[in-house]
Scaffold this active site. Structure first.
Site, PDB file in Angstrom:
ATOM      1  N   PHE A   7      40.706  58.288  37.829  1.00 60.76           N
ATOM      2  CA  PHE A   7      41.713  58.628  36.471  1.00 60.76           C
ATOM      3  C   PHE A   7      41.459  59.510  35.284  1.00 60.76           C
ATOM      4  O   PHE A   7      40.128  59.492  34.460  1.00 60.76           O
ATOM      5  CB  PHE A   7      42.484  57.225  36.052  1.00 60.76           C
ATOM      6  CG  PHE A   7      42.895  56.452  37.681  1.00 60.76           C
ATOM      7  CD1 PHE A   7      44.150  56.723  36.935  1.00 60.76           C
ATOM      8  CD2 PHE A   7      42.505  55.524  38.014  1.00 60.76           C
ATOM      9  CE1 PHE A   7      44.818  55.355  38.355  1.00 60.76           C
ATOM     10  CE2 PHE A   7      43.044  54.449  38.626  1.00 60.76           C
ATOM     11  CZ  PHE A   7      43.962  54.564  38.601  1.00 60.76           C
ATOM     12  N   ASP A   8      42.784  60.274  35.655  1.00 63.87           N
ATOM     13  CA  ASP A   8      42.715  61.016  34.114  1.00 63.87           C
ATOM     14  C   ASP A   8      43.286  59.983  33.009  1.00 63.87           C
ATOM     15  O   ASP A   8      44.070  58.902  33.358  1.00 63.87           O
ATOM     16  CB  ASP A   8      43.755  61.889  34.725  1.00 63.87           C
ATOM     17  CG  ASP A   8      44.402  62.824  33.022  1.00 63.87           C
ATOM     18  OD1 ASP A   8      42.826  62.815  32.559  1.00 63.87           O
ATOM     19  OD2 ASP A   8      44.668  62.917  32.463  1.00 63.87           O
TER      20      ASP A   8
END
Length: 218
Positions: A7-8
């Site tokens: 995940f960013d």
């Protein structure tokens, strides 16, 4: 099926717009630049900071490095806490863990800041690893961070990994490393940006993110 989900951070797990734009405005003011509408600074959310100062304000490499140092004076004391978790994110993380997925964070933000933010927001424990840039400005490109995360977690079958992010940098970085990318529309990117970056799927909300991850390959 995917078993490693990266995940960013900014614009994907959390809305960090207030903290980042306040910090950028603080740095720009030191250079005599006043920004009345801070939404103009949303373009700083996601990409490496030093590149954004050069791209959007014509700073030299030396000026951009100095601007980042000034940015961090505000960010470390106030900006780092000016954010909130997107609706549905914590439920998404819980459901993915229940499905036995390994969750990682891969951000261009300095790793030490990312960890501090996630601990402050009580999200850190959902992740097997939190990976980001170095404070000296190295390892800021998304592909470098993704590679670093996968290597650190000893992920050898990249076909089972996927990157989730809101900007083209997330998708392009994923493609460069050879993994799939899911774009999200609840952050600071838009459909066109993610489409032209060749996102494998584009999710309008966290429910669609979960569906795309669980539907084998997107």
């Amino acid at each position: 099926m995917y078993d490693t989900i990266l995940f960013d951070l900014d614009g994907t797990l959390i809305d960090s717009g207030e903290g980042i734009t306040n910090s950028v405005a603080y740095a720009l003011k030191k250079y005599g630049i006043t920004v009345s509408d801070k939404t103009q600074l949303y373009q700083f959310i996601g990409p490496p900071l030093h590149e954004s100062f050069q791209k959007f304000y014509g700073f030299s490499e030396e000026e951009s490095k100095r601007a980042v140092e000034i940015y961090r004076k505000y960010y470390c004391s106030k900006g780092i806490f000016e954010n909130y978790v997107y609706e549905g994110i914590e439920t998404l993380l819980k459901r993915l863990l229940e499905a036995k997925k390994a969750l990682l964070v891969a951000t261009s933000k300095p790793e030490v800041f990312a960890r501090k933010i996630l601990e402050y927001l009580k999200l850190a424990d959902y992740f097997s690893g939190i990976y980001g840039a170095n404070l000296d400005g190295s390892r800021t490109k998304k592909a470098e961070v993704i590679s670093y995360a996968l290597m650190s977690q000893k992920v050898t079958d990249v076909s089972k990994a996927v990157m989730v992010g809101d900007r083209e940098h997330d998708i392009l970085g994923a493609k460069k490393v050879g993994i799939d990318g899911i774009g999200v529309l609840f952050g600071y990117g838009n459909y066109e940006e993610l489409y032209y970056a060749k996102a494998d799927k584009i999710a309008k909300d966290t429910e669609e993110v979960f569906s795309f991850i669980m539907d084998s390959h997107v």
